[in-house]
Write an enzyme that holds these catalytic residues in place. Structure first.
Site, PDB file in Angstrom:
ATOM      1  N   LYS A 165       0.862  -1.198   0.000  1.00 57.35           N
ATOM      2  CA  LYS A 165       0.000   0.000   0.000  1.00 57.35           C
ATOM      3  C   LYS A 165       0.885   1.229   0.000  1.00 57.35           C
ATOM      4  O   LYS A 165       1.831   1.318   0.776  1.00 57.35           O
ATOM      5  CB  LYS A 165      -0.870  -0.010   1.270  1.00 57.35           C
ATOM      6  CG  LYS A 165      -1.837   1.132   1.365  1.00 57.35           C
ATOM      7  CD  LYS A 165      -3.192   0.755   0.805  1.00 57.35           C
ATOM      8  CE  LYS A 165      -4.049   1.956   0.494  1.00 57.35           C
ATOM      9  NZ  LYS A 165      -3.793   2.601  -0.812  1.00 57.35           N
ATOM     10  N   LYS A 175       5.504   3.604   8.351  1.00 58.49           N
ATOM     11  CA  LYS A 175       4.292   4.414   8.523  1.00 58.49           C
ATOM     12  C   LYS A 175       3.072   3.500   8.601  1.00 58.49           C
ATOM     13  O   LYS A 175       2.240   3.617   9.503  1.00 58.49           O
ATOM     14  CB  LYS A 175       4.171   5.366   7.330  1.00 58.49           C
ATOM     15  CG  LYS A 175       2.966   6.262   7.366  1.00 58.49           C
ATOM     16  CD  LYS A 175       2.805   7.021   6.066  1.00 58.49           C
ATOM     17  CE  LYS A 175       4.087   7.749   5.679  1.00 58.49           C
ATOM     18  NZ  LYS A 175       3.872   8.703   4.580  1.00 58.49           N
ATOM     19  N   LYS A 213       5.453   2.129  -3.063  1.00 59.92           N
ATOM     20  CA  LYS A 213       5.278   3.460  -3.633  1.00 59.92           C
ATOM     21  C   LYS A 213       5.515   3.358  -5.130  1.00 59.92           C
ATOM     22  O   LYS A 213       6.169   2.413  -5.587  1.00 59.92           O
ATOM     23  CB  LYS A 213       6.289   4.437  -3.014  1.00 59.92           C
ATOM     24  CG  LYS A 213       5.889   5.878  -3.094  1.00 59.92           C
ATOM     25  CD  LYS A 213       4.887   6.287  -2.028  1.00 59.92           C
ATOM     26  CE  LYS A 213       4.406   7.703  -2.250  1.00 59.92           C
ATOM     27  NZ  LYS A 213       3.610   8.189  -1.123  1.00 59.92           N
ATOM     28  N   GLY A 256      -3.080   8.141  -4.185  1.00 56.72           N
ATOM     29  CA  GLY A 256      -2.485   9.357  -4.729  1.00 56.72           C
ATOM     30  C   GLY A 256      -1.255   9.811  -3.965  1.00 56.72           C
ATOM     31  O   GLY A 256      -0.913   9.282  -2.910  1.00 56.72           O
ATOM     32  N   ASP A 257      -0.570  10.777  -4.525  1.00 59.00           N
ATOM     33  CA  ASP A 257       0.551  11.474  -3.878  1.00 59.00           C
ATOM     34  C   ASP A 257       0.724  12.765  -4.699  1.00 59.00           C
ATOM     35  O   ASP A 257      -0.235  13.189  -5.368  1.00 59.00           O
ATOM     36  CB  ASP A 257       1.821  10.599  -3.895  1.00 59.00           C
ATOM     37  CG  ASP A 257       2.954  11.171  -3.035  1.00 59.00           C
ATOM     38  OD1 ASP A 257       2.882  11.041  -1.801  1.00 59.00           O
ATOM     39  OD2 ASP A 257       3.904  11.768  -3.576  1.00 59.00           O
TER      40      ASP A 257
HETATM   41  P1  NDP Z   1       0.077  17.843  -4.220  1.00 58.88           P
HETATM   42  O1  NDP Z   1       0.560  17.528  -5.571  1.00 58.88           O
HETATM   43  O2  NDP Z   1      -1.374  17.954  -3.964  1.00 58.88           O
HETATM   44  O3  NDP Z   1       0.749  19.197  -3.696  1.00 58.88           O
HETATM   45  C1  NDP Z   1       2.127  19.356  -3.608  1.00 58.88           C
HETATM   46  C2  NDP Z   1       2.425  20.767  -3.182  1.00 58.88           C
HETATM   47  O4  NDP Z   1       3.825  20.873  -2.921  1.00 58.88           O
HETATM   48  C3  NDP Z   1       2.110  21.796  -4.252  1.00 58.88           C
HETATM   49  O5  NDP Z   1       1.746  23.012  -3.658  1.00 58.88           O
HETATM   50  C4  NDP Z   1       3.441  21.940  -4.976  1.00 58.88           C
HETATM   51  O6  NDP Z   1       3.631  23.166  -5.642  1.00 58.88           O
HETATM   52  C5  NDP Z   1       4.411  21.806  -3.821  1.00 58.88           C
HETATM   53  N1  NDP Z   1       5.707  21.280  -4.319  1.00 58.88           N
HETATM   54  C6  NDP Z   1       5.927  20.116  -4.964  1.00 58.88           C
HETATM   55  N2  NDP Z   1       7.216  19.977  -5.301  1.00 58.88           N
HETATM   56  C7  NDP Z   1       7.808  21.092  -4.847  1.00 58.88           C
HETATM   57  C8  NDP Z   1       9.135  21.557  -4.888  1.00 58.88           C
HETATM   58  N3  NDP Z   1      10.115  20.842  -5.464  1.00 58.88           N
HETATM   59  N4  NDP Z   1       9.395  22.748  -4.281  1.00 58.88           N
HETATM   60  C9  NDP Z   1       8.401  23.455  -3.687  1.00 58.88           C
HETATM   61  N5  NDP Z   1       7.120  23.072  -3.623  1.00 58.88           N
HETATM   62  C10 NDP Z   1       6.834  21.915  -4.205  1.00 58.88           C
HETATM   63  O7  NDP Z   1       0.744  16.727  -3.265  1.00 58.88           O
HETATM   64  P2  NDP Z   1       0.291  16.261  -1.818  1.00 58.88           P
HETATM   65  O8  NDP Z   1      -0.225  17.413  -1.045  1.00 58.88           O
HETATM   66  O9  NDP Z   1      -0.539  15.058  -1.980  1.00 58.88           O
HETATM   67  O10 NDP Z   1       1.684  15.774  -1.189  1.00 58.88           O
HETATM   68  C11 NDP Z   1       2.566  16.665  -0.493  1.00 58.88           C
HETATM   69  C12 NDP Z   1       3.539  15.863   0.359  1.00 58.88           C
HETATM   70  O11 NDP Z   1       2.809  15.046   1.287  1.00 58.88           O
HETATM   71  C13 NDP Z   1       4.438  14.877  -0.424  1.00 58.88           C
HETATM   72  O12 NDP Z   1       5.682  14.782   0.252  1.00 58.88           O
HETATM   73  C14 NDP Z   1       3.693  13.552  -0.291  1.00 58.88           C
HETATM   74  O13 NDP Z   1       4.547  12.451  -0.434  1.00 58.88           O
HETATM   75  C15 NDP Z   1       3.197  13.686   1.152  1.00 58.88           C
HETATM   76  N6  NDP Z   1       2.061  12.836   1.500  1.00 58.88           N
HETATM   77  C16 NDP Z   1       0.888  12.918   0.811  1.00 58.88           C
HETATM   78  C17 NDP Z   1      -0.188  12.129   1.180  1.00 58.88           C
HETATM   79  C18 NDP Z   1      -1.527  12.259   0.544  1.00 58.88           C
HETATM   80  O14 NDP Z   1      -2.470  11.642   1.046  1.00 58.88           O
HETATM   81  N7  NDP Z   1      -1.691  13.063  -0.492  1.00 58.88           N
HETATM   82  C19 NDP Z   1      -0.050  11.110   2.255  1.00 58.88           C
HETATM   83  C20 NDP Z   1       1.202  11.179   2.969  1.00 58.88           C
HETATM   84  C21 NDP Z   1       2.217  11.992   2.578  1.00 58.88           C
HETATM   85  P3  NDP Z   1       3.509  23.231  -7.252  1.00 58.88           P
HETATM   86  O15 NDP Z   1       2.043  23.142  -7.544  1.00 58.88           O
HETATM   87  O16 NDP Z   1       4.130  24.533  -7.593  1.00 58.88           O
HETATM   88  O17 NDP Z   1       4.294  22.048  -7.787  1.00 58.88           O
END
Ligand code: NDP
Length: 447
Positions: free
Chosen positions: A92, A116, A128, A167-168
């Site tokens: 997962k 986790k 992943k 998703g991620d």
């Molecule tokens: P999204 O794609 O919804 O959002 C990502 C956000 O981070 C956007 O605002 C994006 O900006 C910004 N971002 C991405 N890459 C960069 C970068 N190199 N520098 C600066 N800002 C950046 O992703 P999520 O919110 O789903 O995921 C965010 C984090 O949380 C990740 O690390 C993911 O692995 C982790 N996570 C997510 C889960 C989930 O349920 N979604 C579960 C557990 C962990 P821009 O639009 O400009 O790219």
């Protein structure tokens, strides 16, 4: 990176066998640093090739993803699925679509996912995946075509009892929809439990969209409360403005905090009076806009496309964007300006140097594998609802999420104390996550 002699042999082997994968090295190093406390106390964990097996994925799949863009040009991306450990249940973990995706990044994320998922207490293994595809600027039709091609290969490797992606970064409800549609077409079966994060009308779970952000705030709430503090009246900085960031900001404000800054990869908004969550959702979720668009529509905010969001004075920092976005210098600035609490909504957003600064400066720090586990935990609740052909109310599901996050916090805190590291939630999370998987691996034999 300094390496303790107890774990040096393991770490050197990782470096030799996995060249050019710095994020994977960093994630393994952090876990090994915590495991030295276990290995000195319980020597049997140092036997049976247990640690060597745990750092080697059970299976790594790399595949070509060809598709045709809107101008008729053939594009070729690279797809990945790293099935790391299935001792506790089906693999997962999410799928990430971002140009930076490579094998080392997918391995670091898959490795973190093992611990986790173990911490959630639910029966799920760790994996992943993703692709170096950039959905930004692509039309809906292009995203659909890419998702269909990606699933055409991936579908051979996943299933309700085998591997359940979600998703991620870059993979939200739209992408999960296209992926599920193609899986259903290829298999000729309605297997709801094969993907999580589905739409509410076709097998999704209430609270899944909010779960990672809400969960990170619930964990932080526990951490504050252990220090006799509350969110009420606190200034909170949230980096990112994606799925995790939006719902972390929403929950923090519901609990009485003021979210004073948010960002994307182009810049950040400083909003001393707080973020207008409904407008933010409209800009980011409906219009797929930027933080600069948000800033243009509200008064009394500043937008900057240079500098760091961590330069702003704040009480609580929630890095919710991406790996290694908060380094040692940023950590020092936060500490100098009085920040007392940091919780990782993203996966490994703080560098090892930053975590070191937090420890030395007495900042309470929640690692991602504990603080952001609410997303995958609610995915497991979605799987439970799919298996029983049921759907639960928002209130009930949120209550389950809150209780899971509270249990994870208690587990981290008590494990840290048990190993003479009170308040060190990194050590607590790593050891508790590790021991459950390790005990199950020992029981299941050398496989
Ligand atoms: P999204 O794609 O919804 O959002 C990502 C956000 O981070 C956007 O605002 C994006 O900006 C910004 N971002 C991405 N890459 C960069 C970068 N190199 N520098 C600066 N800002 C950046 O992703 P999520 O919110 O789903 O995921 C965010 C984090 O949380 C990740 O690390 C993911 O692995 C982790 N996570 C997510 C889960 C989930 O349920 N979604 C579960 C557990 C962990 P821009 O639009 O400009 O790219």
């Amino acid at each position: 990176m300094s390496v303790d002699s107890t774990i040096k042999g393991y770490y050197d082997k990782i470096l030799n066998r996995n060249p050019g994968e710095p994020e994977f090295h960093q994630a393994v190093h952090e876990v090994l640093q915590s495991l030295k406390f276990v290995l000195t106390k319980d020597a049997h964990y140092d036997d049976f090739g247990l640690i060597e097996r745990m750092v080697e994925p059970e299976r790594q799949i790399i595949f070509r993803v060809p598709w045709v863009d809107d101008t008729g040009v053939v594009q070729v991306n690279r797809g990945f699925r790293v099935q790391f450990n299935s001792t506790l249940g089906p693999y997962k973990g999410g799928l990430r679509f971002h140009p930076s995706v490579n094998l080392g990044i997918v391995k670091f994320l898959g490795f973190e996912q093992i611990f986790k998922n173990s911490l959630t207490g639910l029966p799920i293994g760790g994996a992943k995946g993703g692709a170096d595809f950039d959905p930004k600027g692509r039309s809906d039709r292009e995203v659909m075509t890419f998702c269909q091609s990606f699933m055409t290969e991936l579908h051979r490797h996943i299933g309700e009892y085998r591997d359940v992606p979600a998703g991620d970064i870059g993979v939200g409800g739209r992408e999960i929809g296209y992926l599920f549609g193609q899986y259903r077409r290829l298999t000729n079966e309605y297997e709801s439990g094969v993907l999580t994060g589905k739409g509410l009308k076709w097998g999704g779970s209430l609270v899944r969209t909010e779960a990672t952000g809400y969960g990170a705030v619930y964990f932080t709430q526990e951490m504050l409360s252990a220090d006799k503090q509350r969110f009420d009246g606190a200034r909170v900085t949230v980096s990112g403005s994606g799925n995790v960031a939006i719902y972390a900001a929403q929950k923090a404000q519901e609990l009485g905090a003021t979210v004073i800054a948010m960002s994307d990869s182009s810049g950040y908004v400083h909003a001393p009076d707080g973020i207008n969550i409904e407008l933010l959702k409209d800009v980011k979720e409906r219009r797929r806009g930027r933080m600069s668009d948000y800033a243009a529509e509200v008064d009394r905010v500043t937008y900057r496309d240079s500098g760091s969001i961590w330069d702003i004075e704040t009480d609580v920092a929630l890095p919710c964007a991406t790996q290694n976005e908060l380094d040692g210098e940023a950590a020092k600035t936060l500490a100098d300006q009085g920040c007392r609490y940091v919780a990782e909504g993203a996966n490994m957003p703080c560098t090892a140097d930053a975590v070191d600064v937090f420890r030395r400066r007495g900042i309470h720090f929640a690692p991602g594998k504990a603080a952001n586990a609410g997303g995958v935990a609610t995915s497991a609740l979605e799987m439970q609802q799919n298996a029983s052909r049921d759907s639960w109310s928002f209130g009930y599901t949120d209550k389950r999420l809150r209780s899971i996050m509270s249990n994870i916090f208690q587990t981290c805190a008590t494990t840290a104390e048990e190993y003479d590291q009170p308040g060190n939630y990194v050590v607590g999370a790593n050891i508790a996550g590790f021991k459950k998987v390790a005990d199950a691996m020992l029981a299941q034999g050398v496989i």
